[in-house]
Design a protein around this motif. Structure first.
Motif, short mmCIF file in Angstrom:
data_model
loop_
_atom_site.label_atom_id
_atom_site.label_comp_id
_atom_site.label_asym_id
_atom_site.label_seq_id
_atom_site.Cartn_x
_atom_site.Cartn_y
_atom_site.Cartn_z
N THR A 20 5.72 8.82 3.78
CA THR A 20 4.63 8.89 2.80
C THR A 20 3.49 7.99 3.26
O THR A 20 3.73 6.91 3.79
CB THR A 20 5.10 8.47 1.38
OG1 THR A 20 5.74 7.20 1.47
CG2 THR A 20 6.08 9.48 0.82
N PRO A 21 2.26 8.44 3.06
CA PRO A 21 1.13 7.70 3.62
C PRO A 21 0.83 6.41 2.86
O PRO A 21 1.11 6.32 1.66
CB PRO A 21 -0.03 8.69 3.46
CG PRO A 21 0.35 9.51 2.29
CD PRO A 21 1.84 9.65 2.34
N ALA A 22 0.26 5.45 3.57
CA ALA A 22 -0.26 4.25 2.91
C ALA A 22 -1.44 4.67 2.04
O ALA A 22 -1.98 5.77 2.18
CB ALA A 22 -0.69 3.23 3.95
N LYS A 23 -1.86 3.76 1.15
CA LYS A 23 -2.85 4.14 0.14
C LYS A 23 -4.24 4.44 0.71
O LYS A 23 -5.11 4.90 -0.01
CB LYS A 23 -2.93 3.07 -0.95
CG LYS A 23 -1.68 3.06 -1.82
CD LYS A 23 -1.88 2.36 -3.15
CE LYS A 23 -0.58 1.89 -3.78
NZ LYS A 23 0.36 2.90 -4.25
N LYS A 32 13.26 3.19 2.96
CA LYS A 32 13.33 2.93 4.39
C LYS A 32 14.69 2.35 4.79
O LYS A 32 15.17 2.56 5.89
CB LYS A 32 12.24 1.93 4.80
CG LYS A 32 10.87 2.57 4.86
CD LYS A 32 9.97 1.89 5.89
CE LYS A 32 9.93 0.38 5.69
NZ LYS A 32 9.12 -0.27 6.74
N VAL A 66 0.83 -1.21 0.00
CA VAL A 66 0.00 0.00 0.00
C VAL A 66 0.86 1.26 0.00
O VAL A 66 0.39 2.34 0.32
CB VAL A 66 -1.01 0.03 1.17
CG1 VAL A 66 -2.04 -1.07 0.99
CG2 VAL A 66 -0.32 -0.09 2.52
N HIS A 67 2.13 1.12 -0.34
CA HIS A 67 2.98 2.30 -0.52
C HIS A 67 3.57 2.28 -1.93
O HIS A 67 3.45 1.30 -2.66
CB HIS A 67 4.11 2.28 0.51
CG HIS A 67 3.67 2.68 1.89
ND1 HIS A 67 3.18 1.77 2.79
CD2 HIS A 67 3.63 3.89 2.50
CE1 HIS A 67 2.85 2.39 3.92
NE2 HIS A 67 3.11 3.68 3.77
N HIS A 68 4.21 3.38 -2.27
CA HIS A 68 4.96 3.48 -3.53
C HIS A 68 6.00 2.36 -3.57
O HIS A 68 6.55 1.99 -2.54
CB HIS A 68 5.65 4.85 -3.54
CG HIS A 68 6.23 5.24 -4.86
ND1 HIS A 68 7.46 4.80 -5.29
CD2 HIS A 68 5.76 6.05 -5.83
CE1 HIS A 68 7.72 5.32 -6.48
NE2 HIS A 68 6.70 6.08 -6.84
N ASP A 73 1.94 7.72 -8.95
CA ASP A 73 1.53 6.49 -8.27
C ASP A 73 0.10 6.61 -7.73
O ASP A 73 -0.40 5.69 -7.10
CB ASP A 73 2.52 6.21 -7.13
CG ASP A 73 2.40 4.79 -6.60
OD1 ASP A 73 2.28 3.87 -7.42
OD2 ASP A 73 2.41 4.60 -5.36
N LEU A 122 5.21 10.33 -6.59
CA LEU A 122 4.06 9.98 -5.74
C LEU A 122 2.76 10.22 -6.48
O LEU A 122 1.82 9.42 -6.42
CB LEU A 122 4.09 10.81 -4.45
CG LEU A 122 5.26 10.47 -3.52
CD1 LEU A 122 5.32 11.48 -2.38
CD2 LEU A 122 5.13 9.05 -2.98
N TRP A 156 10.28 10.36 2.45
CA TRP A 156 9.90 9.11 1.78
C TRP A 156 9.35 8.12 2.81
O TRP A 156 8.35 7.45 2.58
CB TRP A 156 11.10 8.48 1.07
CG TRP A 156 11.13 8.78 -0.40
CD1 TRP A 156 11.94 9.67 -1.03
CD2 TRP A 156 10.32 8.19 -1.43
NE1 TRP A 156 11.69 9.67 -2.37
CE2 TRP A 156 10.70 8.78 -2.65
CE3 TRP A 156 9.31 7.23 -1.45
CZ2 TRP A 156 10.12 8.44 -3.87
CZ3 TRP A 156 8.72 6.90 -2.66
CH2 TRP A 156 9.12 7.50 -3.85
N THR A 157 10.03 8.03 3.95
CA THR A 157 9.60 7.06 4.95
C THR A 157 8.28 7.48 5.60
O THR A 157 7.65 6.68 6.27
CB THR A 157 10.68 6.87 6.02
OG1 THR A 157 11.01 8.16 6.56
CG2 THR A 157 11.94 6.26 5.43
N ARG A 161 8.16 4.11 -16.87
CA ARG A 161 8.68 5.32 -16.23
C ARG A 161 9.62 5.00 -15.08
O ARG A 161 10.27 5.88 -14.55
CB ARG A 161 7.54 6.23 -15.78
CG ARG A 161 6.72 5.71 -14.64
CD ARG A 161 5.77 6.81 -14.12
NE ARG A 161 5.06 6.33 -12.96
CZ ARG A 161 3.81 5.84 -12.96
NH1 ARG A 161 3.11 5.82 -14.08
NH2 ARG A 161 3.25 5.40 -11.86
N TRP A 164 9.21 2.88 -1.72
CA TRP A 164 9.15 3.21 -0.30
C TRP A 164 9.96 2.25 0.56
O TRP A 164 10.73 2.63 1.42
CB TRP A 164 7.68 3.24 0.13
CG TRP A 164 7.41 3.48 1.57
CD1 TRP A 164 7.46 4.67 2.24
CD2 TRP A 164 7.01 2.49 2.54
NE1 TRP A 164 7.10 4.49 3.55
CE2 TRP A 164 6.82 3.16 3.77
CE3 TRP A 164 6.78 1.11 2.50
CZ2 TRP A 164 6.42 2.50 4.93
CZ3 TRP A 164 6.38 0.46 3.65
CH2 TRP A 164 6.21 1.16 4.86
#
Lengths: 500, 500
Positions: free
Chosen positions: B94-97, A357, A348-350, B142, B139, B91-92, A392, A353
């Motif tokens: 960034t929110p979940a979807k 981390k 559920v992340h890019h 995505d 992002l 980056w770490t 991309r 991601w």
């Protein structure tokens, strides 16, 4: 992009002729279709001096209706041109919507020849790259196809061609002092070219490398690249007409050829017979491991982070190489991250991601057993992401690695290459050995069935993501001793280079 | 983007309360919908110190389900964070979807506060802007929605708020020495903010300016901006599902409000009563024209090009202003380009091509009577281009003008503002005067019917394309004398500034 090339590619006159008999009418036909569809075409010829730009342009236009194209030879800026923004002379030469503009050298002069001549100061480089990318993006969004060809030869061949030209009074004028200077400092000029390719190989206007030692081969590859890009533009146009609100900026990358001879990387040329005796291996291993332990300490002291990625065929020897690499390292200073399919949180992340981390902090080493390149290999081939997504991803990955290197990291990526027979041998060994059975699954055999598809994806990956800051190293992996020593030696050299 | 603001915007508590009664449940509903659609949301709060970021964030989250968002307060980098690439900590985060991430300050710290503190060297700025744009683009491609809010107040208000906080022991800790320093050098810090806005106001992640002198007004505008962006993301998602191959990076710009009070530019506040006597006009005109002639010569000698664009309502006085501007200039050194609808040749090129052709050479002046801004006004309103085309034009135009200024040009853009009554008066005069009848057509009357639509487009244009290098100047045009003198004086000042 210029590091992983096999410049020796050749084609017989006969084969070239046969292929041309198909390609030429195809190009003629496409010219007419694109004209009718009002898709403007821009073809850029760049490359090393004497690589054959002139010859290849003449050959290309043979198939074209002369009322539909214009060739622009781009020399140094005139006084008039100097008195305008640098892209002015190119904006004014952009083709009408039913035309083809061919550039014999182009806006890239600014960041190649003029940079080499030191008439472009370093702080202007990034702005110029940005201007160029914006120029191409604007045209591309407006519907133009931009085909960028980089004709590559090596230093020796260039010298030979210059000498040839100089030997005759009728052609000597074609070789300038500057040409000779760029030949003398070939590796420096090549580095400038490589940096340019990295900065401007975008999804909307990708580069195609043309191996130009052999004219026949180069002609066929140029025709194919132009034809593929034109076809892709037609597909894109018909898709866009279905979805008028959306604009795709992702043409089919030109290197994605089904025809393996036209592929760009040197993967096929790797010498898999390279090997090493057990004694030599032991001896070298000991020395290199000791050296790595020393360098690791020094890197820690100087706070330099290191990122090492391993990719390769299943059973290619990643595990063994990583084991030897880390065996004598201080465990507080490195971490190995195995990359499996993403878990629920990662999904559920890019897709980048989970790798962000694990970016190592300064002075630490992060080793990735499989990496973010899954996007352009397994995810591409298995359809786990869309075409637009993996296309991309090259740029996205290059941007990420660039941030690592800009921050000061050493970034190395190893591709462990084995052949299909060697893989089968190793698979069978694993199945026969109770201690190794866990290493082999049905999936491995299934992947093996897609060897050809993977080969094509790997080829494209190696070319598009081999950058000066974060190079790919192809490791000849049939002999495990040889492979492991090559990995360790490469790491040692990269560390030593940075520390000096 | 910060130059054309009307910071005095206000809203009564009563109106705010009424609007909030609609907006809050709407936001709640959208949070649930986006969660279900798996669209991650990133909301960035940036702006001047004491502009009310904390207060507004508390107010925003009131409507949100607390299980679905996270607020990240971004302070200076920790030692750990400094040992990673600068975007690592973002980056770490960034929110979940299915989540919303709210940033109280963000990655923009790097190019705002840290730049002001001079801990970021100038040559790192462009790379940082590129990294930020790449981060947001990745992002956004995505599927994330990125909503960037810039809370603006003026220097005096900021000082007042700081003094207030300092006067009480319980809140004094909230004002740092650095806050006071940025207040003292407000205009310098504002310029840094403006440059940041210009570099990062992209089609995929546009900025919305929040006029924050009045809290009620700011809250309503923030809610509206967030809601509009979320709605646009849903529309985009459903469009993309129809056309999977294509990815649109063009959300509806957040400033495109039908509700005129929420618009951003200061156009509505212009004082159209400003006027000048005939005597004063004559006197000033003579002096300014003489001065322009002198400066023109000096610009020619120093090879500085000048680009002046005129836009405004029909009968706004463009022709008269251009006439007075050029009256005493040496005709060999300037050129006036009237811009009509594109001819056949122009139509088969990129819309900017015809303007690129007329870029003046160094030392020359080019005056455009109507300009490339037709794209985001008449072409937008009349449907002569697609939504995606005019939405991306702001960035394309900014990029073009930036190339002009980078090359050394002075770039000025005048918007001649009159009100609807004044326009009618002038239209009637033209119809009654045989010498002026050619100036008025049926089309002028038809455009007049779309006054509201044009107003909205002009508002957005003024905000998105007013850059530090190429500013818009709004000219109060009801009085022709006043307007002409303002144009000439602005030109003189810009020339003098450059020459000194």
């Amino acid at each position: 992009m210029l590091e992983q090339l096999d410049l020796t590619k050749k084609m017989s006159k006969k084969e070239c002729k046969e292929r041309m008999a198909v390609l030429e009418p195809e190009l003629s036909r496409l010219q007419r279709t694109l004209k009718a569809e009002k898709i403007p075409v821009i073809i850029v010829f760049e490359g090393f001096g004497a690589a054959g730009k002139g010859y290849q342009i003449s050959r290309l236009i043979r198939a074209l209706d002369p009322r539909g194209f214009y060739v622009h030879a781009i020399g140094p800026e005139s006084e008039e041109e100097k008195m305008h923004p640098f892209l002015w002379r190119f904006w004014t030469k952009t083709p009408a919507k039913d035309q083809i503009a061919i550039f014999d050298r182009s806006w890239y002069r600014k960041v190649l020849i003029e940079r080499f001549d030191q008439s472009v100061p370093d702080q202007k480089l990034t702005p110029h790259y940005n201007e160029i990318n914006s120029f191409e993006r604007q045209l591309c969004m407006d519907g133009a196809v931009i085909i960028k060809l980089f004709l590559a030869i090596d230093k020796k061949e260039q010298k030979k061609r210059f000498d040839n030209l100089l030997s005759s009074a009728s052609s000597a004028w074609r070789v300038s002092d500057d040409d000779l200077k760029r030949n003398k400092h070939f590796s420096q000029y090549k580095k400038i070219c490589d940096e340019m390719l990295e900065h401007t190989d975008t999804a909307c206007a990708p580069w195609t490398i043309i191996e130009s030692m052999d004219r026949e081969f180069a002609s066929v590859k140029i025709y194919t690249a132009v034809i593929e890009a034109m076809k892709a533009s037609l597909r894109r146009k018909s898709e866009n007409e279905k979805a008028t609100a959306s604009i795709s900026t992702d043409p089919l990358p030109a290197s994605e050829y089904s025809d393996s001879i036209l592929r760009t990387s040197s993967l096929q040329k790797v010498d898999l017979s390279l090997s090493m005796t057990r004694e030599e291996y032991r001896d070298q291993l000991k020395k290199l491991q000791k050296r790595i332990a020393e360098l690791h300490g020094e890197l820690y002291r100087r706070r330099i982070p290191v990122i090492i990625g391993f990719e390769g065929w299943d059973a290619g020897g990643k595990g063994g190489a990583i084991k030897r690499l880390t065996e004598r390292m201080d465990p507080r200073g490195y971490c190995v991250y195995p990359t499996a399919s993403p878990n629920d949180i990662e999904k559920v992340h890019h897709y980048l991601w989970r790798f962000w981390k694990n970016v190592p902090k300064d002075g630490h080493i992060a080793i990735f057993d499989r990496t973010w390149y899954g996007r352009v290999m397994v995810e591409r081939i298995e359809g786990f992401c869309t075409d637009a997504e993996w296309k991309r991803a090259y740029q996205e990955i290059n941007e990420m690695e660039k941030q690592f290197t800009q921050h000061g990291a050493i970034v190395l990526k190893f591709w462990l290459q084995i052949d299909k027979d060697e893989q089968e041998k190793r698979f069978r060994e694993r199945m026969d050995n109770p201690d190794k059975q866990w290493k082999i699954t049905d999936e491995d055999w299934r992947n093996r069935d897609k060897w050809e598809e993977y080969e094509r994806a790997v080829d494209e990956m190696l070319v598009r993501t081999s950058t000066t800051g974060a190079p790919w190293i192809i490791v000849e992996g049939n002999d495990k001793y040889y492979a492991r020593i090559k990995v360790l030696r490469t790491v040692v050299e990269a560390m030593e280079n940075r520390l000096n």
